[in-house]
Design an enzyme around this catalytic site. Structure first.
Site, PDB file in Angstrom:
ATOM      1  N   PHE A 123       0.778  -1.179  -0.138  1.00 10.80           N
ATOM      2  CA  PHE A 123       0.020   0.038   0.162  1.00 10.80           C
ATOM      3  C   PHE A 123       0.732   1.250   0.028  1.00 10.80           C
ATOM      4  CE2 PHE A 123      -2.432   3.137   2.169  1.00 10.80           C
ATOM      5  CZ  PHE A 123      -3.871   3.008   1.577  1.00 10.80           C
ATOM      6  N   PRO A 128       8.234  11.014   0.263  1.00 10.34           N
ATOM      7  CA  PRO A 128       9.522  11.887   1.082  1.00 10.34           C
ATOM      8  C   PRO A 128       8.836  13.089   1.999  1.00 10.34           C
ATOM      9  CG  PRO A 128      10.475  11.200  -0.882  1.00 10.34           C
ATOM     10  CD  PRO A 128       8.711  10.694  -0.931  1.00 10.34           C
ATOM     11  N   ARG A 243      -5.908   0.212  10.596  1.00 10.63           N
ATOM     12  CA  ARG A 243      -5.517   0.693  12.022  1.00 10.63           C
ATOM     13  C   ARG A 243      -6.061  -0.147  13.020  1.00 10.63           C
ATOM     14  NH1 ARG A 243      -6.738   6.753  10.295  1.00 10.63           N
ATOM     15  NH2 ARG A 243      -4.437   6.980   9.350  1.00 10.63           N
ATOM     16  N   GLU A 363       0.781   3.833   9.811  1.00  4.23           N
ATOM     17  CA  GLU A 363      -0.772   3.772   9.606  1.00  4.23           C
ATOM     18  C   GLU A 363      -1.238   4.808  10.365  1.00  4.23           C
ATOM     19  OE1 GLU A 363      -2.810   0.341   8.794  1.00  4.23           O
ATOM     20  OE2 GLU A 363      -1.234  -0.625   7.924  1.00  4.23           O
ATOM     21  N   GLY A 364      -0.555   5.996  10.523  1.00  7.56           N
ATOM     22  CA  GLY A 364      -0.899   7.059  11.260  1.00  7.56           C
ATOM     23  C   GLY A 364      -0.293   7.299  12.696  1.00  7.56           C
ATOM     24  N   THR A 365       0.358   8.184  12.786  1.00  6.41           N
ATOM     25  CA  THR A 365       0.978   8.561  14.228  1.00  6.41           C
ATOM     26  C   THR A 365       0.136   8.457  15.342  1.00  6.41           C
ATOM     27  OG1 THR A 365       1.081  10.912  14.120  1.00  6.41           O
ATOM     28  CG2 THR A 365       3.087   9.505  13.204  1.00  6.41           C
ATOM     29  N   GLU A 367      -0.350  11.061  17.114  1.00  4.65           N
ATOM     30  CA  GLU A 367      -0.855  12.306  17.034  1.00  4.65           C
ATOM     31  C   GLU A 367      -2.027  12.376  15.932  1.00  4.65           C
ATOM     32  OE1 GLU A 367       2.351  11.639  16.960  1.00  4.65           O
ATOM     33  OE2 GLU A 367       2.675  12.203  19.109  1.00  4.65           O
TER      34      GLU A 367
HETATM   35  N1  CAA Z   1     -13.443   7.898   5.461  1.00  8.93           N
HETATM   36  C1  CAA Z   1     -13.778   8.557   4.424  1.00  8.93           C
HETATM   37  N2  CAA Z   1     -13.430   9.750   4.185  1.00  8.93           N
HETATM   38  C2  CAA Z   1     -12.587  10.262   5.008  1.00  8.93           C
HETATM   39  C3  CAA Z   1     -11.941   9.711   5.960  1.00  8.93           C
HETATM   40  C4  CAA Z   1     -12.521   8.443   6.275  1.00  8.93           C
HETATM   41  N3  CAA Z   1     -12.026   7.799   7.385  1.00  8.93           N
HETATM   42  N4  CAA Z   1     -11.269  10.479   6.717  1.00  8.93           N
HETATM   43  C5  CAA Z   1     -11.252  11.604   6.030  1.00  8.93           C
HETATM   44  N5  CAA Z   1     -11.954  11.429   4.840  1.00  8.93           N
HETATM   45  C6  CAA Z   1     -12.386  12.470   3.898  1.00  8.93           C
HETATM   46  C7  CAA Z   1     -13.052  13.660   4.447  1.00  8.93           C
HETATM   47  O1  CAA Z   1     -14.297  13.468   4.536  1.00  8.93           O
HETATM   48  C8  CAA Z   1     -12.695  14.807   3.321  1.00  8.93           C
HETATM   49  O2  CAA Z   1     -13.651  14.572   2.204  1.00  8.93           O
HETATM   50  P1  CAA Z   1     -14.613  15.810   1.741  1.00  8.93           P
HETATM   51  O3  CAA Z   1     -13.589  17.185   1.769  1.00  8.93           O
HETATM   52  O4  CAA Z   1     -15.167  15.640   0.363  1.00  8.93           O
HETATM   53  O5  CAA Z   1     -15.677  16.004   2.902  1.00  8.93           O
HETATM   54  C9  CAA Z   1     -11.266  14.237   2.701  1.00  8.93           C
HETATM   55  O6  CAA Z   1     -11.214  12.881   3.179  1.00  8.93           O
HETATM   56  C10 CAA Z   1     -10.170  15.122   3.385  1.00  8.93           C
HETATM   57  O7  CAA Z   1     -10.361  14.988   4.807  1.00  8.93           O
HETATM   58  P2  CAA Z   1      -9.715  15.830   5.801  1.00  8.93           P
HETATM   59  O8  CAA Z   1      -9.877  17.359   5.430  1.00  8.93           O
HETATM   60  O9  CAA Z   1      -9.848  15.565   7.071  1.00  8.93           O
HETATM   61  O10 CAA Z   1      -7.911  15.661   5.738  1.00  8.93           O
HETATM   62  P3  CAA Z   1      -6.810  16.269   6.235  1.00  8.93           P
HETATM   63  O11 CAA Z   1      -5.729  16.582   5.299  1.00  8.93           O
HETATM   64  O12 CAA Z   1      -7.027  17.134   7.237  1.00  8.93           O
HETATM   65  O13 CAA Z   1      -5.932  14.893   6.796  1.00  8.93           O
HETATM   66  C11 CAA Z   1      -5.617  13.140   8.082  1.00  8.93           C
HETATM   67  C12 CAA Z   1      -6.700  14.139   7.417  1.00  8.93           C
HETATM   68  C13 CAA Z   1      -6.687  12.101   9.214  1.00  8.93           C
HETATM   69  C14 CAA Z   1      -4.441  13.983   8.866  1.00  8.93           C
HETATM   70  C15 CAA Z   1      -5.272  12.266   7.063  1.00  8.93           C
HETATM   71  O14 CAA Z   1      -3.979  12.935   6.214  1.00  8.93           O
HETATM   72  C16 CAA Z   1      -4.092  10.943   7.649  1.00  8.93           C
HETATM   73  O15 CAA Z   1      -4.900   9.954   8.080  1.00  8.93           O
HETATM   74  N6  CAA Z   1      -3.059  11.210   7.691  1.00  8.93           N
HETATM   75  C17 CAA Z   1      -2.112   9.992   8.028  1.00  8.93           C
HETATM   76  C18 CAA Z   1      -1.773   9.356   6.945  1.00  8.93           C
HETATM   77  C19 CAA Z   1      -1.461   7.799   7.262  1.00  8.93           C
HETATM   78  O16 CAA Z   1      -2.109   7.362   8.160  1.00  8.93           O
HETATM   79  N7  CAA Z   1      -0.520   7.068   6.637  1.00  8.93           N
HETATM   80  C20 CAA Z   1      -0.020   5.986   6.760  1.00  8.93           C
HETATM   81  C21 CAA Z   1       0.644   5.260   5.473  1.00  8.93           C
HETATM   82  S1  CAA Z   1       0.431   3.900   5.174  1.00  8.93           S
HETATM   83  C22 CAA Z   1       1.102   2.614   6.098  1.00  8.93           C
HETATM   84  O17 CAA Z   1       1.832   3.071   7.162  1.00  8.93           O
HETATM   85  C23 CAA Z   1       1.156   1.291   5.675  1.00  8.93           C
HETATM   86  C24 CAA Z   1       2.216   0.419   6.024  1.00  8.93           C
HETATM   87  O18 CAA Z   1       3.138   0.155   5.191  1.00  8.93           O
HETATM   88  C25 CAA Z   1       2.204  -0.156   7.323  1.00  8.93           C
END
Ligand code: CAA
Length: 379
Positions: A123, A128, A243, A363-365, A367
């Site tokens: 995924f 960076p 998560r 999968e998200g800190t 915070e």
């Molecule tokens: N389900 C559906 N839609 C969602 C949602 C959810 N759970 N969360 C947000 N959205 C939608 C919102 O409704 C919004 O849509 P609209 O504008 O149409 O209403 C859109 O997504 C944008 O949402 P936000 O304005 O809330 O976005 P944001 O920029 O403020 O960020 C955040 C939200 C929670 C900080 C998000 O960026 C986030 O989760 N960041 C962390 C990323 C992450 O977890 N990365 C992990 C990498 S993968 C990994 O680690 C895998 C691995 O290898 C183990």
């Protein structure tokens, strides 16, 4: 309220425990030390159905519920978090993402192989300069008519060099922000796709974490998941379930460390008695057990919400936030109970302590989990 597990849940838990003890435990220290991917063990996980647990049997999956998945993740993570992250990414990000949002053709072509473990998936969201701030995607997927031209770099990708199928999040319409992002299925071997350097990590050293480079990769339009511009929501919804998997991994790391500490405390003598007879150790064990039970209940609650088709964004984030904190605290205390032995590799707890840290990051800190939780509260 019924907290009883079903016969099926208990059977899955027992099978995962047995697999972890017989197949993962031997060699886990060496794999960690030499950063060796558990190839043979992952192959067996596929054979036993641990890589597509919740996928519909029509596509080769186990058709199980999320509670079963949490139980299996805990048992496997007690012993080898490098193997359980492969399992978590494949089940809850890749398989779930394709099964929930993919076309029938995509399911037939990719999911059937991913669910059986014939191939594994990755995924690809982080970049960076886009980790927590996931909307700031620099990777571009330019619409060229019947294909997308993919360019950019992804970082810290689990299963980076071992996957065959990659779900890549990329920006198609920068002016539309997060609504201009797409999710594409990219195959290993597509021209212009290269796997970059392997990261030399603090923990989960047996898993292969790589950067990926895309240079004018032509991805057919039929490989887009969902509607045009659905990619960010795809990533968010997929991560919400992911998560729960990582929360269960953290739970397993904590309970694995606790089991080792309990055993050691009953064997090791100091001041004339087993150290378990000292209140200083008893208090630590009591705190560990209480925190682990609370983490387990949060994981099961999130799984239950998902199985009941209720919103699980908040309960999944709570489970991950709390279980990862418990994993960190418990493993530190498990090393402390082991004293000098805890600091050497043969006793396993130092590895669990190193592995625990990533559960507060990927999968998200922690915070980010607090942002997700507070947004739900303030809705
Ligand atoms: N389900 C559906 N839609 C969602 C949602 C959810 N759970 N969360 C947000 N959205 C939608 C919102 O409704 C919004 O849509 P609209 O504008 O149409 O209403 C859109 O997504 C944008 O949402 P936000 O304005 O809330 O976005 P944001 O920029 O403020 O960020 C955040 C939200 C929670 C900080 C998000 O960026 C986030 O989760 N960041 C962390 C990323 C992450 O977890 N990365 C992990 C990498 S993968 C990994 O680690 C895998 C691995 O290898 C183990």
């Amino acid at each position: 309220m019924n907290f009883e597990l079903t016969e099926e849940h208990l059977a899955v838990q027992a099978a995962a425990r047995d697999f972890a003890q017989t197949e993962l435990l031997p060699g886990v220290i060496e794999r960690d030390e030499h950063q060796k991917f558990p190839t043979e063990q992952v192959r067996k996980m596929g054979e036993l159905g641990f890589l597509g647990m919740m996928v519909d049997p029509r596509y080769g999956g186990g058709g199980m519920d999320t509670v079963s998945y949490v139980l299996a993740m805990e048992e496997i993570s007690k012993v080898d978090a490098s193997a359980s992250v492969v399992m978590s990414v494949n089940n809850s990000l890749v398989c779930w993402g394709i099964e929930k949002f993919g076309t029938e053709e995509q399911k037939q072509k990719y999911l059937t192989k991913l669910a059986t473990g014939e191939i594994i998936g990755a995924f690809c969201l982080s970049e960076p300069e886009a980790g927590s701030d996931a909307t700031s995607q620099r990777t571009t997927a330019e619409d060229m008519g019947d294909y997308y031209l993919l360019n950019g770099t992804k970082n810290w990708i689990t299963n980076g060099s071992t996957a065959s199928v990659y779900l890549v999040i990329a920006q198609t319409y920068p002016e539309k922000g997060h609504r201009g992002i797409n999710a594409l299925i990219v195959e290993r071997g597509m021209e212009g796709f290269t796997v970059g350097l392997k990261e030399n990590k603090l923990g989960i050293r047996g898993s292969d974490t790589h950067s990926l480079m895309f240079s004018d990769v032509k991805v057919p339009k039929e490989n887009r998941i969902g509607e045009d511009g659905f990619g960010f929501k795809f990533a968010m919804q997929t991560l919400a379930g992911g998560r729960i998997g990582i929360a269960s991994q953290a739970l397993g790391i904590a309970s694995g460390a606790m089991e080792l500490a309990l055993k050691y405390a009953k064997e090791r003598k100091a001041f004339g008695v087993e150290i378990a007879k000292h209140q200083a150790i008893q208090f630590k064990l009591a705190d560990m057990a209480t925190n682990i039970e609370a983490a387990r209940l949060l994981c099961l609650q999130a799984a239950y919400d998902k199985d009941a088709h209720r919103d699980y964004s908040m309960s999944g984030a709570m489970a991950k936030l709390f279980a990862s904190k418990v994993a960190m605290e418990t493993t530190v205390e498990a090393v402390q109970i082991h004293g000098g032995y805890g600091f050497v590799k043969e006793y396993h707890v130092e590895r669990l302590m190193r592995d625990a840290k990533i559960t507060q990051i990927y999968e998200g800190t922690s915070e980010i989990q607090k942002i997700v939780i507070s947004r739900e509260l303030l809705k």
